[in-house]
Design an enzyme around this catalytic site. Structure first.
Site, mmCIF file in Angstrom:
data_model
loop_
_atom_site.group_PDB
_atom_site.id
_atom_site.type_symbol
_atom_site.label_atom_id
_atom_site.label_comp_id
_atom_site.label_asym_id
_atom_site.label_seq_id
_atom_site.Cartn_x
_atom_site.Cartn_y
_atom_site.Cartn_z
ATOM 1 N N HIS A 223 0.809 -1.222 0.000
ATOM 2 C CA HIS A 223 0.000 0.000 0.000
ATOM 3 C C HIS A 223 0.839 1.268 0.000
ATOM 4 C CE1 HIS A 223 -3.711 2.006 -0.372
ATOM 5 N NE2 HIS A 223 -3.249 2.898 0.471
ATOM 6 N N TYR A 227 1.624 5.049 -2.541
ATOM 7 C CA TYR A 227 1.956 6.443 -2.215
ATOM 8 C C TYR A 227 3.330 6.821 -2.721
ATOM 9 C CZ TYR A 227 -2.373 6.569 0.136
ATOM 10 O OH TYR A 227 -3.714 6.526 0.367
ATOM 11 N N HIS A 376 -6.138 1.488 -12.300
ATOM 12 C CA HIS A 376 -5.865 2.116 -13.597
ATOM 13 C C HIS A 376 -6.302 3.584 -13.596
ATOM 14 C CE1 HIS A 376 -4.819 -1.883 -15.041
ATOM 15 N NE2 HIS A 376 -4.245 -1.264 -16.052
ATOM 16 N N ARG A 439 -10.744 -10.405 -11.181
ATOM 17 C CA ARG A 439 -9.499 -9.880 -11.735
ATOM 18 C C ARG A 439 -8.531 -11.042 -11.898
ATOM 19 N NH1 ARG A 439 -6.390 -6.985 -6.624
ATOM 20 N NH2 ARG A 439 -4.893 -6.499 -8.243
#
Lengths: 549, 49
Positions: A223, A227, A376, A439
């Protein structure tokens, strides 16, 4: 030599450009893989010569999610620190090159094992899927190379601080340091799982692997990785875009504050990727969801700051009415237009992120193609369009060229093409995800199940969008090649914004690294210590490796 | 004893705040959009329980 320079030194420029070349080669190859994927998932196309969909999927994820981003970011940051904190010393530049070559060799090794079909484990390389050890060793070199470059940047920053005691560091240098600290702290997680679990297991030294520990270490990294991609885009928004539009930055302190909040809150949040994972107590998931929502704050601060910068500029040019300032923005300038469109896409991207991070809502979208649609928007639109917009001045600045009007027009068209392609592809992914489409899966009608048949029109829309996006990739490669090798010689500015007159003075506390890194470490320990003890003490026997391709 | 007031306080310069009505409207719209999306998927979750 430790002061701001108007032009990045040619030797530093070479280092930055080396990174940027690799980034755009990765874009070309990874983009081609993306095109093949959407065509396969439409159900109308099959890969030739027995090539596996999962090999192509892994190529796409690794080249675009890991290689394009990391190389562009480090190249951009070397240029930014050289521009704002002075030319790099020979030693810093040397270590910058060491970092570059480690990352490049690592990428080549990893790409080799993916392409020969020995590592179709996707870019998340979840155990118990087991790749050839070379895949993990190559990735290790990429991470170690990025650390070397990070320490080179820290050394440059420390030298500046020594030469300017009691002064606030240049904003872009400060932001680069925050991003590399974030990267360093989070990549310790992926380094731990790769070095202590995945490599010994793939070499056969140990038979079994603790899957939950390896996935948790991956998401401890995964995660904040998001950033690490996003913060350089924020650097461009905060510290460069105001100059491009001819305005001033709303507040230097606010920008630094938001970066510090990202450093503190973006790491102890990995469980929101593991909300349906058994073996983690819901209380710890809840804590990390709360911390995830804390990360929303600096993003909202950024949104406010950008709107305020644009409005202040528009009003200074005589704009009236509630939104009259929008008309004053330089819509014909691709350096502004591409990142601005990226910012707009961040609104639905952020909204989707809140859904993903909420425990109940996550059950609606978990492991569906909604998540692919989400990133995306965040990475492949917000971040990537901002990087493209930056490339339009950074590359000519570093190569001593200027962007022609024709190329600027093509860059505007490129942004529009990208937006149209992404609206088709990402919207279709979001809707199909809400209908349950998975997915990470090749085309299948799942035995003509009625639910799976519902997804097919969306999968065709994804193929249409993906094809348009591939045209967008060709356009940006034409522009980048032109700017690097063929554009007319001349001087291009590396824009760095000044702060608005009414902004408050920036306090030095933002550079109290012991304080901020200390808080980040404490939060990480609170969020992860007990769950990790639990995962290790109450571990099942562990899993053997699987090669399902 | 009366408290003595300091009468020598220097006059502070009052700076005009920039007008940011459009920014306020924009962030309100953004907040509305975030809440709308969240609530929409939440109802989808409830429907599927």
């Amino acid at each position: 030599m430790m002061n701001e320079t108007w032009k990045v030194d040619a030797r530093d420029g070479k280092l930055a450009m080396a990174h940027i070349y690799v980034a755009f080669v990765a874009l070309a190859l990874g983009g081609l893989a993306g095109l093949l994927q959407v065509l396969v998932r439409s159900g109308k196309f099959e890969l030739p010569a027995g090539i596996s969909y999962y090999t192509i999927l892994t190529t796409h994820g690794v080249l675009l999610g890991l290689v394009l981003t990391t190389f562009f970011i480090i190249g951009f940051q070397f240029a930014a620190v050289s521009r704002t904190a002075g030319t790099l010393s020979d030693r810093v530049r040397f270590w910058g090159w060491v970092g570059f070559w480690l990352m490049t060799i690592g990428t080549a090794i990893t790409a080799f094992y993916i392409l020969i079909g020995e590592a179709s484990v996707l870019y998340t390389f979840y155990a118990p899927l087991q790749a050839h050890a070379g895949f993990y060793i190559g990735l290790t070199l990429v991470v170690v190379g990025s650390w070397v470059s990070g320490f080179a940047m820290f050394a440059h920053y420390a030298k500046w601080k020594k030469a300017h005691p009691g002064q606030v560091s240049p904003l872009l240098t400060f932001m680069s340091v925050v991003n590399m600290v974030l990267w360093l702290v989070c990549s310790l997680g992926v380094a731990a799982t790769v070095l202590f679990q995945l490599i010994p297991w793939s070499l056969g030294y140990v038979d079994r692997i603790n899957v939950l520990v390896s996935r948790t270490l991956f998401w401890y990294f995964g995660h904040p990785l998001v950033y690490f991609w996003l913060l350089p885009a924020y650097m461009i928004w905060y510290a460069i875009i105001p100059k491009i539009i001819g305005g001033k930055m709303f507040s230097d302190s606010l920008a630094r504050m938001s970066f510090i909040l990202f450093l503190i809150f973006s790491i102890p949040v990995g469980f929101h990727h593991q909300l349906v994972e058994p073996g983690i107590d819901p209380a710890w998931k809840y804590l990390q969801v709360v911390l995830t929502f804390m990360v929303v704050i600096p993003s909202l601060m950024t949104a406010f700051s950008m709107f305020a910068t644009f409005e202040m500029y528009g009003r200074s040019k005589g704009a009236t009415g509630l939104f009259g300032w929008l008309r004053k923005l330089p819509w014909g300038d691709a350096r502004f237009f591409a990142p601005f469109i990226g910012m707009l896409f961040f609104i639905p991207a952020g909204a989707g992120g809140l859904v993903n991070a909420s425990h109940q809502l996550n059950q609606v979208v978990h492991n569906t193609i909604w998540v692919t649609g989400h990133f995306h928007l965040t990475l492949a639109t917000t971040v990537v369009l901002t990087f493209f917009g930056a490339a339009y001045w950074l590359i000519p600045h570093l190569t001593g060229r200027v962007m022609t009007k024709a190329m600027n027009r093509l860059a505007i068209i490129q942004t529009i093409v990208w937006s149209i392609g992404m609206i088709f592809m990402s919207s279709a992914m979001h809707f199909a995800g809400l209908l349950g489409a998975p997915r990470r899966s090749a085309f299948s009608t799942y035995g003509d199940a009625p639910q799976a048949l519902e997804w097919i029109p969306y999968q065709i829309a994804q193929a249409v969008g993906g094809t348009i996006l591939f045209i967008g990739i060709i356009l940006v490669l034409i522009i980048v090649t032109n700017l690097a090798f063929f554009a007319p010689k001349g001087e291009t500015e590396f824009p760095v914004a000044e702060v608005a007159e009414q902004a408050e003075r920036t306090p030095l506390v933002f550079e109290n690294w012991k304080l901020w890194i200390g808080i980040a470490v404490v939060l990480i320990l609170i969020a992860y210590t007990v769950p990790f003890i639990d995962m290790i003490q109450n571990a099942p026997p562990g899993s053997k490796g699987f090669k399902l391709w | 004893m009366k408290t003595q007031l300091n009468t020598n306080t220097p006059k502070t310069k009052v700076e005009k705040e920039p007008a940011l009505k459009g920014t306020l409207a924009s962030v309100l719209f953004l907040g509305f959009f975030l809440i709308f999306t969240w609530v929409s998927v939440y109802f989808l979750f409830l429907n599927r329980l």
